[in-house]
Design a protein around this motif. Structure first.
Motif, mmCIF file in Angstrom:
data_model
loop_
_atom_site.group_PDB
_atom_site.id
_atom_site.type_symbol
_atom_site.label_atom_id
_atom_site.label_comp_id
_atom_site.label_asym_id
_atom_site.label_seq_id
_atom_site.Cartn_x
_atom_site.Cartn_y
_atom_site.Cartn_z
ATOM 1 N N ALA A 102 0.828 -1.210 0.000
ATOM 2 C CA ALA A 102 0.000 0.000 0.000
ATOM 3 C C ALA A 102 0.864 1.262 0.000
ATOM 4 O O ALA A 102 0.420 2.329 -0.451
ATOM 5 C CB ALA A 102 -0.927 -0.006 1.212
ATOM 6 N N ILE A 156 -10.305 -7.311 8.987
ATOM 7 C CA ILE A 156 -10.037 -5.936 8.543
ATOM 8 C C ILE A 156 -9.444 -5.928 7.140
ATOM 9 O O ILE A 156 -9.852 -5.151 6.267
ATOM 10 C CB ILE A 156 -9.093 -5.226 9.535
ATOM 11 C CG1 ILE A 156 -9.806 -4.979 10.857
ATOM 12 C CG2 ILE A 156 -8.600 -3.897 8.946
ATOM 13 C CD1 ILE A 156 -8.910 -4.455 11.954
ATOM 14 N N LEU A 157 -8.487 -6.832 6.916
ATOM 15 C CA LEU A 157 -7.861 -6.912 5.595
ATOM 16 C C LEU A 157 -8.878 -7.346 4.538
ATOM 17 O O LEU A 157 -8.852 -6.868 3.407
ATOM 18 C CB LEU A 157 -6.687 -7.892 5.637
ATOM 19 C CG LEU A 157 -5.468 -7.422 6.427
ATOM 20 C CD1 LEU A 157 -4.453 -8.548 6.554
ATOM 21 C CD2 LEU A 157 -4.814 -6.214 5.757
ATOM 22 N N LYS A 208 -11.002 -4.434 3.734
ATOM 23 C CA LYS A 208 -10.197 -3.488 2.955
ATOM 24 C C LYS A 208 -10.166 -3.906 1.489
ATOM 25 O O LYS A 208 -10.279 -3.067 0.581
ATOM 26 C CB LYS A 208 -8.773 -3.409 3.509
ATOM 27 C CG LYS A 208 -7.852 -2.451 2.778
ATOM 28 C CD LYS A 208 -6.478 -2.429 3.413
ATOM 29 C CE LYS A 208 -5.553 -1.472 2.679
ATOM 30 N NZ LYS A 208 -5.250 -1.896 1.305
ATOM 31 N N GLY A 236 -12.023 -1.599 -1.127
ATOM 32 C CA GLY A 236 -11.081 -0.971 -2.066
ATOM 33 C C GLY A 236 -11.548 -1.037 -3.504
ATOM 34 O O GLY A 236 -11.134 -0.229 -4.357
#
Length: 237
Positions: A30, A226-227, A230, A234
């Motif tokens: 990231a 959480i990932l 994301k 995203g």
């Protein structure tokens, strides 16, 4: 200045990955777009992450569950071969969405887990983790979800995950070398990041042993979730 900044970031992300088993690769990838041209992001990330994972596996070699490696390697070879050959002709826009949904269902849905058990194995996960890593960079959480279910001990989970991810990154690097990427053009940056990754793995491995196993399991599930969110968000944000 770029070498110093990315060296510190690599140290931090490698230490995080050594403590909880994941997150470091996604954090690093990231950050890299702010410092590297697009064509260099995944290969440089792959070489750095291979150093992080190999060192993490070496520091925890006694905890690696070696029976997973042959299965994962066979799947990885097939996956990398396929994705490297078709990457230019297929749309991978929704890959992160499917990965994110798989992780969430695998972690929180008993019904899904009961149905997926007959299909979920290291051959298939090696195929997708290593194959997709050629185009999306960080795919470690895919296999970690299965390791988390198979092995309760946090050291076994982290060390085995590191060994399997090392395979993915090595194969990915070979693919980029084949397609002509010149790693030597970034030799100074890569050297700093590799050293930082190894140091981060060492520090993280030492800190991991101070973490309670039950707390580790909770942290791992939360981080994976959480990932996953994301990855899904995203795609739309």
């Amino acid at each position: 200045m770029t070498e110093i900044i990315l060296g510190l970031v690599t140290f931090f992300t490698s230490a995080i990955a050594a403590i909880v088993g994941l997150g470091g690769g996604m954090m690093l990838i990231a950050v890299l777009p702010s410092f590297l041209p697009l064509n260099a992001i995944i290969p440089v990330h792959g070489l750095t992450q291979m150093s992080s994972n190999v060192s993490r596996a070496v520091f925890g070699y006694k905890d690696i569950q070696y029976e997973t490696i042959p299965k994962f390697l066979i799947g990885s070879l097939l996956g990398v071969g396929l994705f490297a050959s078709i990457v230019s002709v297929i749309s991978l826009e929704y890959v992160p969405l499917f990965i994110g949904i798989y992780i969430l269902l695998s972690l929180w849905s008993k019904k899904f887990n009961n149905k997926i058990k007959k299909f979920e194995n290291y051959y298939i996960l090696g195929f997708f983790q290593s194959g997709l890593s050629v185009v999306v960079g960080a795919t470690g959480p895919l296999t970690l979800t299965l390791l988390y279910k198979d092995y309760i001990d946090k050291n076994k989970v982290v060390a085995t995950s590191a060994a399997l991810m090392s395979i993915s990154h090595l194969l990915k690097i070979l693919v980029f070398i084949y397609f002509g990427f010149v790693f030597f053009d970034y030799i100074e940056l890569i050297t700093v990041m590799i050293i930082a990754a190894i140091l981060g793995s060492y520090v993280g491995t030492k800190l991991r042993n101070k973490i309670d196993g039950k707390k580790f399991a909770i942290v791992l599930k939360v981080l994976l979730s959480i990932l996953a969110f994301k990855l899904i968000l995203g795609l739309f944000i």
